[in-house]
Design an enzyme around this catalytic site. Structure first.
Site, PDB file in Angstrom:
ATOM      1  N   THR A   8       0.612  -1.188   0.230  1.00 22.10           N
ATOM      2  CA  THR A   8      -0.440   0.049  -0.153  1.00 22.10           C
ATOM      3  C   THR A   8       0.551   1.259  -0.298  1.00 22.10           C
ATOM      4  O   THR A   8       2.408   1.033   0.096  1.00 22.10           O
ATOM      5  CB  THR A   8      -1.460   0.187   1.131  1.00 22.10           C
ATOM      6  N   SER A   9       0.228   2.096  -0.349  1.00 21.97           N
ATOM      7  CA  SER A   9       1.171   3.860  -0.547  1.00 21.97           C
ATOM      8  C   SER A   9       1.093   4.540   0.408  1.00 21.97           C
ATOM      9  O   SER A   9       2.473   4.918   0.813  1.00 21.97           O
ATOM     10  CB  SER A   9       0.428   4.236  -1.224  1.00 21.97           C
ATOM     11  N   THR A  10       0.213   4.276   1.772  1.00 17.77           N
ATOM     12  CA  THR A  10       0.707   4.931   2.473  1.00 17.77           C
ATOM     13  C   THR A  10      -0.134   4.185   4.068  1.00 17.77           C
ATOM     14  O   THR A  10      -0.296   3.240   4.116  1.00 17.77           O
ATOM     15  CB  THR A  10      -0.672   6.459   2.973  1.00 17.77           C
ATOM     16  N   GLN A  13      -3.696   2.664   5.202  1.00 19.45           N
ATOM     17  CA  GLN A  13      -4.018   2.065   4.282  1.00 19.45           C
ATOM     18  C   GLN A  13      -3.695   0.505   5.133  1.00 19.45           C
ATOM     19  O   GLN A  13      -3.765  -0.561   4.496  1.00 19.45           O
ATOM     20  CB  GLN A  13      -3.805   2.097   3.133  1.00 19.45           C
TER      21      GLN A  13
END
Length: 182
Positions: A8-10, A13
């Site tokens: 996930t990007s962050t 999440q």
């Protein structure tokens, strides 16, 4: 061996990451590489690098979605080449693509071609729109920032101020100061 990769990007999440891990376990993955990092900075994706180093001939790298793995079609092909060079395959769960089969390889290449085609059409339309707006006098482009300050830069320089000080005072880069002084 089935090897899973989840991303996930962050950091916030966590639910998305947990869902990916669940789906990868359900797909039979024996080993997972999991990280929370943006796909933009490829060098920061340490777990992807580890997964690519870990896979061996006959293994399959599994991801839940294509966007969890690659940031562009070119990046996808680069990763796929690395995977295939090791004698391994790639499986994308949500698309039902498995590059260990001839059909899976074909589908991935078709999708990649379609994505590149869509991108080129979009860029062509964008260029046409900009040209039309320019012809109508509605598009002027980005307002020049540093060169609009050229007179002030020259004045401060003639008063003995150093380029670094001028850059800080005017709010432009040191390189822009030098360009204004040329």
């Amino acid at each position: 061996m089935l090897v899973g990769y989840a991303r996930t990007s962050t950091l916030d999440q966590t639910a998305g990451l947990a869902a990916q891990e669940r789906d990868l376990h359900q797909a039979g993955c024996e080993k997972l590489f999991v990280e929370q990092v943006s796909s933009v900075d490829v060098t920061a994706r340490q777990k992807l690098t580890e997964a690519l180093e870990f896979i061996r001939e006959g293994d399959t790298l599994i991801v839940t979605k294509l966007d969890r793995l690659a940031r562009s079609v070119a990046h996808l092909h680069e990763l796929l080449s690395m995977i295939q060079a090791k004698g391994a395959a790639l499986k994308i769960l949500d698309m039902g693509i498995d590059t260990s089969t001839p059909t899976g390889k074909l589908m991935l290449n078709i999708m990649g071609g379609v994505a590149e085609f869509e991108r080129s059409i979009m860029l062509e339309r964008q260029r046409e729109g900009i040209a039309k707006a320019k012809a109508q006098g509605k598009y002027k482009g980005r307002k020049p920032t540093a060169m609009s300050q050229a007179e002030k830069v020259k004045q401060l320089h003639s008063e003995g101020m150093k380029p670094v000080q001028i850059a800080e005072t005017v709010g432009i880069s040191r390189a822009s100061v030098y360009r204004c002084l040329e």
